[in-house]
Design an enzyme around this catalytic site. Structure first.
Site, PDB file in Angstrom:
ATOM      1  N   CYS A   2      29.421  -1.390   4.040  1.00 57.53           N
ATOM      2  CA  CYS A   2      27.848  -1.239   3.825  1.00 57.53           C
ATOM      3  C   CYS A   2      27.743  -2.348   3.028  1.00 57.53           C
ATOM      4  O   CYS A   2      28.528  -3.376   2.382  1.00 57.53           O
ATOM      5  CB  CYS A   2      27.581   0.029   3.247  1.00 57.53           C
ATOM      6  N   TRP A  71      26.847   1.404   7.043  1.00 57.87           N
ATOM      7  CA  TRP A  71      27.485   1.638   8.026  1.00 57.87           C
ATOM      8  C   TRP A  71      28.306   2.797   7.986  1.00 57.87           C
ATOM      9  O   TRP A  71      29.054   2.927   7.228  1.00 57.87           O
ATOM     10  CB  TRP A  71      28.449   0.427   8.300  1.00 57.87           C
ATOM     11  N   ASN A  97      29.490   1.470  -1.814  1.00 60.96           N
ATOM     12  CA  ASN A  97      30.099   0.809  -0.446  1.00 60.96           C
ATOM     13  C   ASN A  97      31.617   1.070  -0.647  1.00 60.96           C
ATOM     14  O   ASN A  97      32.313   0.916  -1.568  1.00 60.96           O
ATOM     15  CB  ASN A  97      29.999  -0.697  -0.179  1.00 60.96           C
ATOM     16  N   GLU A 473      36.345 -14.429  28.232  1.00 62.22           N
ATOM     17  CA  GLU A 473      34.845 -14.123  27.961  1.00 62.22           C
ATOM     18  C   GLU A 473      34.472 -15.147  26.996  1.00 62.22           C
ATOM     19  O   GLU A 473      33.186 -15.373  26.707  1.00 62.22           O
ATOM     20  CB  GLU A 473      34.845 -12.909  27.379  1.00 62.22           C
ATOM     21  N   HIS A 489      54.145 -10.579  44.372  1.00 60.93           N
ATOM     22  CA  HIS A 489      53.464  -9.773  45.670  1.00 60.93           C
ATOM     23  C   HIS A 489      52.052 -10.606  46.076  1.00 60.93           C
ATOM     24  O   HIS A 489      51.247  -9.897  46.651  1.00 60.93           O
ATOM     25  CB  HIS A 489      53.344  -8.349  45.147  1.00 60.93           C
ATOM     26  N   LYS A 588      27.118  -7.394  23.191  1.00 64.87           N
ATOM     27  CA  LYS A 588      28.144  -6.569  22.347  1.00 64.87           C
ATOM     28  C   LYS A 588      28.227  -5.198  23.076  1.00 64.87           C
ATOM     29  O   LYS A 588      29.335  -4.578  23.050  1.00 64.87           O
ATOM     30  CB  LYS A 588      27.946  -6.530  20.996  1.00 64.87           C
TER      31      LYS A 588
END
Ligand code: AGP
Length: 593
Positions: A2, A71, A97, A473, A489, A588
């Site tokens: 946090c 958070w 926190n 990405e 293969h 995201k």
């Protein structure tokens, strides 16, 4: 993770607190709040972003205050669980926190002593403890409180009729922004840079007494001096903690993430969650996910089949919705960092609709996945800003190791050895981070190619897939991950000097077969870069470039390999000048099917 802030000075605290909090939202943003001391302490908080609360908040008069952006780890995001948290009288208020490990026993004891708790948070024990010890000396009351709590914390304590703020830290970052006739307190530098670039970093077990004109730091009750630094970073750099990108910062957070997840193991085993009861009566287990979380699921299959000896099926959530599967007596685990991926949520609803028990492994408290699931285990990765998942992947692996170790059916000695090795993982990952030179060199070489293959076998086949996804990405290079045995293969046809191959080698039952695959690839002219453990002479003789990694049990090798592959992709993308944190065409959290 946090963000906490405090202000004491000459200005009205409210606008200062809101502007500081907005600079810390990269640390957590599911709810927030402030408390301002005027004639009395007033609190304003809610499960909204800082800007929204700032807009709706009443005018709170006063030049001293504290604030928090959250958070969530204990108690879903809500007005009640948002910080600041008051004591029974409302005269002592705290922002925090970190995680208080022994909060349940403290809560029981304080409730027996008559304290009323209103939230589900671990934090709320702190203001009640300060209240218990307060006899007119706030400093003493906080000192006594700190002796009782076990866990990680950075706290700021505000009390009525006290022209000071008390702060303390152990495991959570805390800085003082020094002003003229005013002082600022925050979890991190970005919060104060709009007001001052004179900063004091508190150390673990420091306690501070902050007034408008003074900063006093103590350790074990004795005053100590802390030097003042001048910050020359830009705001954006500061939010990245001096790293060039959030992705690199998050990669470097992984030793701490693993430690936090291991600490979380303790509370996990204390909670009611019991895989055995969840699995009661089931005949097969299914793991579902998308993207990087799907790769964690594939690693989970290898781990759990070895340690739990139950058959595990892994499915792409986006495809699962089209299967007409017999799901009776099936238990399911879904893995999702964001907890909001539409394909995964749809699959969860399908599972629930046919009566399957669903365990969610997610990084976000209060997310949709945690609400649909029967049980939820939270990874302790903290907010992940960069689109490319890195620390959340490793945190997911740690939870899967926990499930395997906690319900293991292997012999006690194997298990004991595994637990010892798991506890050494933070140091092993730190070694990978400290020796990134070879990875940077390989990245420089790889950055000039447009097609790259990753190969692995067994538990590292999913890492070949993950390595390829990370490179794809963020660097826009066309990369494919393959089970090494599959190359002959078909994909062999694409091998040539323009198609380098990254081979992931582990000292397990796949070792010899991997060396043969490498020889076959080299015979077709492809440059080969190998990830293997230090001292592997056989491989060093065989290939051009070897990235050596610390020795770990092969079952744990996905963790060190993941970090090396994340760094490789990061430095290739950096060399190619790509917008690493926010790559084109990606989000995201993919909330559409
Ligand atoms: C990984 O770097 C990507 N961001 C993406 O593949 C991601 O893993 C996928 O969208 C799943 O997201 P989730 O874990 O939040 O469900």
């Amino acid at each position: 993770m946090c963000g906490i802030v405090g202000y004491i000075g000459v200005r009205q605290a409210q606008p200062v607190l809101f502007s500081c909090l907005k600079r810390l939202e990269y640390r957590g943003y599911d709810s927030c709040g402030i408390a301002v001391a005027g004639s009395r302490i007033e609190i304003c908080k809610d499960a909204v972003r800082v800007a929204a609360l700032e807009k709706s908040a009443p005018q709170l008069a006063g030049a001293t205050g504290i604030g928090h952006t959250r958070w969530a780890t204990h108690g879903a995001p809500s007005l009640i669980n948002a910080h600041p948290h008051p004591d029974c009288s409302g005269k002592i208020v705290v922002v925090h926190n970190g995680i208080i490990n022994n909060y349940q026993s403290l809560r029981k004891q304080l409730t027996a002593e008559g304290h009323q708790f209103i939230s589900e948070t671990d934090t709320e024990v702190i203001p009640h403890l300060v209240e218990k010890y307060y006899r007119g000396d706030l400093e003493k009351a906080v000192e006594a409180t700190l002796k009782e709590i076990d866990g990680s914390y950075a706290i700021i304590v505000l009390a009525a009729n006290e022209s000071k703020l008390i702060v303390a830290r152990r495991g959570g970052p805390l800085i003082i922004g020094v002003g003229d006739g005013e002082n600022f307190i925050a979890s991190d530098v970005p919060a104060v840079l709009d007001y001052t670039n004179r900063v004091i970093y508190l150390e673990d077990d420091d306690m501070g007494v902050i007034t408008a004109d003074s900063v006093k730091v103590k350790r074990d009750g004795v005053e100590v001096s802390r030097k003042e630094d001048k910050i020359l970073w830009s705001m954006e750099d500061a939010q990245k903690g001096g790293y060039e990108h959030f992705m690199l910062k998050e990669i470097h957070e992984q030793p701490k993430v693993i430690r936090d997840t291991l600490i979380g193991w303790v509370s996990l085993s204390e909670e009611e969650f019991d895989l055995a009861s969840m699995c009661g009566g089931i005949e097969s287990m299914l793991i579902l996910a998308c993207g990087t979380s799907y790769h964690a699921a594939l690693v989970g299959k290898y781990i759990m089949e070895e340690f739990l000896s139950i058959p595990i099926r892994v499915e792409l959530a986006s495809e699962f919705n089209y299967y007409a599967q017999a799901l009776a007596k099936t238990g399911a685990i879904v893995i999702t960092q964001s907890g909001e991926t539409a394909d995964t949520l749809k699959a969860m609803k399908k599972l629930k609709s046919v009566g399957c028990r669903v365990l969610a492994i997610t990084n976000v408290l209060g997310s949709s996945a945690s609400r649909i699931a029967d049980h939820t285990i939270y990874t302790r990765a903290g907010p992940e800003i960069s689109v490319a998942a890195t620390k959340s992947f490793v945190a997911q692996l740690m939870v899967l190791y926990w499930l395997a170790v906690s319900y293991s059916r292997v012999d006690a000695r194997r298990l004991a050895d595994m637990i010892i090795q798991i506890k050494q993982l933070p140091e092993k990952v730190q070694q990978v981070l400290d020796n990134e030179d070879k990875i940077i060199e390989s990245a420089r070489y790889l950055s000039k190619f447009e097609n790259v293959f990753f190969i692995g076998r067994g538990i590292n086949y999913p890492l070949a897939l993950e390595g390829a996804l990370k490179l794809k990405e963020i660097s826009y290079i066309h990369a494919e991950g393959y089970a090494a045995g599959e190359l002959k293969h078909g994909p062999f046809a694409l091998l040539c000097e323009k198609t380098p191959v990254i081979a992931i080698v582990a000292k397990d039952s796949t070792y010899d077969a991997m060396l043969s695959s490498i020889k076959e690839v080299k015979a077709r002219g492809s440059p080969v870069i190998v990830l293997t453990e230090e001292g592997d002479e056989a491989v060093e003789e065989l290939v051009d470039t070897v990235i050596t990694l610390p020795q770990v049990d092969p079952v744990l090798s996905p963790v060190v390999n993941a970090v090396a592959l994340q760094l490789l992709a990061y430095y290739v993308a950096r060399k190619r000048g790509c917008p690493i944190d926010f790559p084109r065409n990606l989000a995201k959290s993919v909330t559409v099917e």
